[in-house]
Scaffold this motif. Structure first.
Motif: not given
Length: 144
Positions: A33-35, A70-72, A75-82, A114-117
């Motif tokens: 539902l998120l991705s 962990y994928h962050l 508000d249902k928008k993908y931000k990146g990986i922690n 944190f690694f943004p997209r």
């Protein structure tokens, strides 16, 4: 889930916890539902305990060489990986989502990045290599 030993804890025929010991690894698919993309979150350590309450993951505790990718989403928008590394990692969940993360190390050698997209290409290769290495190690367990 993979490991040398896996124990399931039950109370009145209901799962209350899972303990994975020895090269413990948990790989979970990111909520569709998120991705719609095929994405996975990853945890590893020598021991992982997953607490279950009302048929949902309530808490996770990783001990000895704890690693988390962990994928962050916000508000249902993908931000990146922690990416988090430490001796011990504890996570609590609320409504099926990570609520709190605590990392400890001695002597204070824990690390979280944190690694943004836009910066994920190198991290994706690192995670793929790590998963392949863990898979090969588990497949060779017990073979001469």
């Amino acid at each position: 889930m993979r490991g040398i030993e896996i124990d399931l804890y039950m109370k009145e025929r209901t799962l209350t916890g899972i303990e994975i010991r020895g090269q413990a690894m948990v790989l979970t698919r990111v909520d569709t539902l998120l991705s719609q993309d095929l994405m996975h979150d990853f945890l590893s350590g020598e021991k992982i305990y997953v607490g279950v309450k009302n048929n949902q993951v309530d808490s996770v505790y990783v001990k000895d060489r704890a690693t988390s990718y962990y994928h962050l989403f916000e508000d249902k928008k993908y931000k990146g990986i922690n990416k988090v590394l430490g001796d011990e990692l504890g996570m609590s969940f609320r409504d099926g989502k990570v609520h709190r993360v605590a990392v400890t190390s001695s002597p204070a050698a824990s690390n979280g990045i944190f690694f943004p997209r836009s910066q994920q290409v190198a991290l994706a290769k690192e995670l793929d290599a790590l998963l392949e290495q863990r898979y090969q190690r588990l497949m060779s367990f017990g073979k001469p």
